[in-house]
Enzyme design. Structure first.
Site, PDB file in Angstrom:
ATOM      1  N   CYS A  65       0.838  -1.202   0.000  1.00 25.51           N
ATOM      2  CA  CYS A  65       0.000   0.000   0.000  1.00 25.51           C
ATOM      3  C   CYS A  65       0.875   1.255   0.000  1.00 25.51           C
ATOM      4  CB  CYS A  65      -0.910  -0.032   1.228  1.00 25.51           C
ATOM      5  SG  CYS A  65      -1.810   1.496   1.527  1.00 25.51           S
ATOM      6  N   CYS A  68       0.043   3.749   2.785  1.00 23.38           N
ATOM      7  CA  CYS A  68       0.547   3.260   4.079  1.00 23.38           C
ATOM      8  C   CYS A  68       2.026   3.604   4.242  1.00 23.38           C
ATOM      9  CB  CYS A  68       0.362   1.748   4.180  1.00 23.38           C
ATOM     10  SG  CYS A  68      -1.340   1.207   4.064  1.00 23.38           S
TER      11      CYS A  68
END
Length: 136
Positions: A65, A68
């Site tokens: 991600c 993230c």
């Protein structure tokens, strides 16, 4: 269970507990960040949050991600800015059973008195800072 099996079980449990404590003591220079390495470890962290009733924030993310990865350095730095909060990172791929309810990454859960009181979805350093300030 005979005495030999009991001793072996005790040693395994003691070693697991020691490993969990060592993982939880990881510091990164900017503040303390607890990393959940597997489902058992994350379950133990949840239990500690519920029993100690200390304020905590858990960031659920994934290695794949991009959002993230972008917010992780700020999340680590906020650990020193908000010392009353316990900061936890859980990778949804490493803890699939305990994170199966997570639908978006990153997701932040905020805990107070052992109960989840708030959630934040997505990135945004300023948004995260404001939420941390609110819950610290």
């Amino acid at each position: 269970m005979n005495i030999r099996e009991r001793v072996k079980a005790f040693i395994r449990h003691s070693y697991r507990t020691w490993r969990i404590q060592q993982q939880q003591q990881q510091t990164n220079g900017e503040g303390k960040l607890i990393t959940a390495s597997n489902d058992e470890n994350l379950t133990h962290i949840f239990h500690q949050i519920r029993t100690t009733k200390s304020p905590a924030v858990i960031k659920f993310g994934a290695s794949w991600c991009r959002g993230c990865a972008d917010i992780l350095p700020a999340f680590k730095q906020f650990g020193s800015k908000f010392p009353k909060l316990t900061f936890v990172y859980a990778d949804i791929d490493e803890c699939p059973e305990t994170t199966q309810h997570i639908r978006y990454t990153p997701t932040f859960h905020f805990y107070r008195d052992g109960e989840r009181v708030d959630a934040m979805y997505g990135t945004g350093e300023e948004r995260l800072h404001d939420r941390l300030w609110l819950h610290s």
